[in-house]
Design an enzyme around this catalytic site. Structure first.
Site, PDB file in Angstrom:
ATOM      1  N   SER A 137       0.878  -1.102  -0.142  1.00  0.00           N
ATOM      2  CA  SER A 137      -0.028  -0.001   0.146  1.00  0.00           C
ATOM      3  C   SER A 137       0.938   1.053  -0.020  1.00  0.00           C
ATOM      4  O   SER A 137       2.056   1.068   0.328  1.00  0.00           O
ATOM      5  CB  SER A 137      -0.805   0.044   1.322  1.00  0.00           C
ATOM      6  OG  SER A 137      -1.444   1.285   1.476  1.00  0.00           O
ATOM      7  N   TYR A 150      -1.935  -1.465  10.310  1.00  0.00           N
ATOM      8  CA  TYR A 150      -1.943  -1.351   9.006  1.00  0.00           C
ATOM      9  C   TYR A 150      -0.565  -0.665   8.407  1.00  0.00           C
ATOM     10  O   TYR A 150       0.021  -1.288   7.670  1.00  0.00           O
ATOM     11  CB  TYR A 150      -3.205  -0.807   8.393  1.00  0.00           C
ATOM     12  CG  TYR A 150      -3.239  -0.801   6.953  1.00  0.00           C
ATOM     13  CD1 TYR A 150      -3.958  -1.950   6.301  1.00  0.00           C
ATOM     14  CD2 TYR A 150      -2.975   0.074   5.906  1.00  0.00           C
ATOM     15  CE1 TYR A 150      -3.964  -2.107   4.991  1.00  0.00           C
ATOM     16  CE2 TYR A 150      -3.196   0.219   4.608  1.00  0.00           C
ATOM     17  CZ  TYR A 150      -3.606  -1.011   4.215  1.00  0.00           C
ATOM     18  OH  TYR A 150      -3.921  -1.097   2.755  1.00  0.00           O
TER      19      TYR A 150
END
Length: 270
Positions: A137, A150
């Protein structure tokens, strides 16, 4: 790598980026094992490209399930050429998420990559070829407002992909690392559609940063990168500028992120 005629495994392929990658690979001539924790979702992905894709339920972080996916691919199609570690979870917000959430997020977002590579890379070295795609990401290069697990695991996924590329790049192993910002997926929808203000801030930090892309567009860009052997795959080109700004002046970048977070909180909480 030549995708036509290759054998691929895609995790988290029941929807979103994983599904788009599985379909794009099949359309490019690959034979694909598409896995997902949701058996029906995996089957739905496979049914759209019958004959080219096999759907299987699997926990992407389970060694036994990864071994089974490899065995299915080898039995039905032949040796695995490409592994796409796409399955991922958000991990929750703040420091209050607890040990169980940390463990699960580390397992799915990081250890799943390590376990798959540990099983496949030695075989690829013997064959003299193989390809590993880590779906990380932009949060792995920058950060994710709201979610510590995350952010940390996506940074770690980028780091592991870098290590693979350095260690095995001269042994015929290709590695790419996909780092998009906003993509229209269930994960992003869960943030932006939440009634929880902190969750909305996390979602807005993504959607306000740039265009939200369709999964198919991300898949097309990613396949081009695999064909060309590019390590860093950035569907949102501005991420590279942000990353350079971060490295050029870390304190200034952190201060800017604090201001950005404050602006979003003021907009949503007002």
């Amino acid at each position: 790598m030549d995708i036509n005629g290759s054998v691929a495994i895609v995790t988290g392929a029941g929807s979103g980026i994983g599904q788009a990658l599985a379909w794009a690979l099949a359309d490019a001539g690959a034979r694909v094992v598409a896995s997902d924790i949701d058996a029906d979702a995996a089957a739905g992905t496979a049914s759209a490209r019958a004959g080219q894709i096999i759907g299987r339920r699997a926990d992407a972080s389970s060694i036994a399930d990864i071994e089974n996916l490899i065995a299915v691919a080898e039995k039905e199609f032949g040796p695995v050429d490409l592994y796409i570690a796409n399955a991922g979870i958000g991990g929750g917000l703040g420091l209050e998420i607890g040990e169980a959430a940390w463990d699960l997020t580390i397992d799915v977002n990081l250890r799943a990559h390590i376990r798959a590579a540990t099983l496949l890379v030695p075989k690829w070295v013997e064959r003299g070829r193989g390809y590993f795609l880590a779906v990380a990401s932009a949060a792995g290069l920058l950060t994710q407002i709201g979610s510590p697990a995350y952010s940390v695991t996506k940074h770690a996924a980028v780091g592991f992909a870098e290590w693979l590329a350095i260690t095995y790049g001269d042994k015929g192993i290709g590695v790419s690392c996909l780092c998009p910002m906003g993509v229209r997926t269930a994960l992003l929808d869960g943030l932006t559609e939440s009634e929880d203000p902190a969750t909305k801030v996390a979602g807005s930090s993504i959607t306000a940063a740039g265009e939200v892309l369709e999964p198919a567009a991300v898949a097309a860009i990613t396949l081009d990168a695999i064909r060309e052997g590019n390590f860093l795959v950035l569907p949102h080109p501005q991420v590279l500028d942000m990353y350079r700004q971060k490295g050029a002046d870390y304190d200034r970048w952190i201060a800017g992120m604090r201001r950005y977070q404050g602006i979003l909180e003021a907009q949503i909480l007002s």
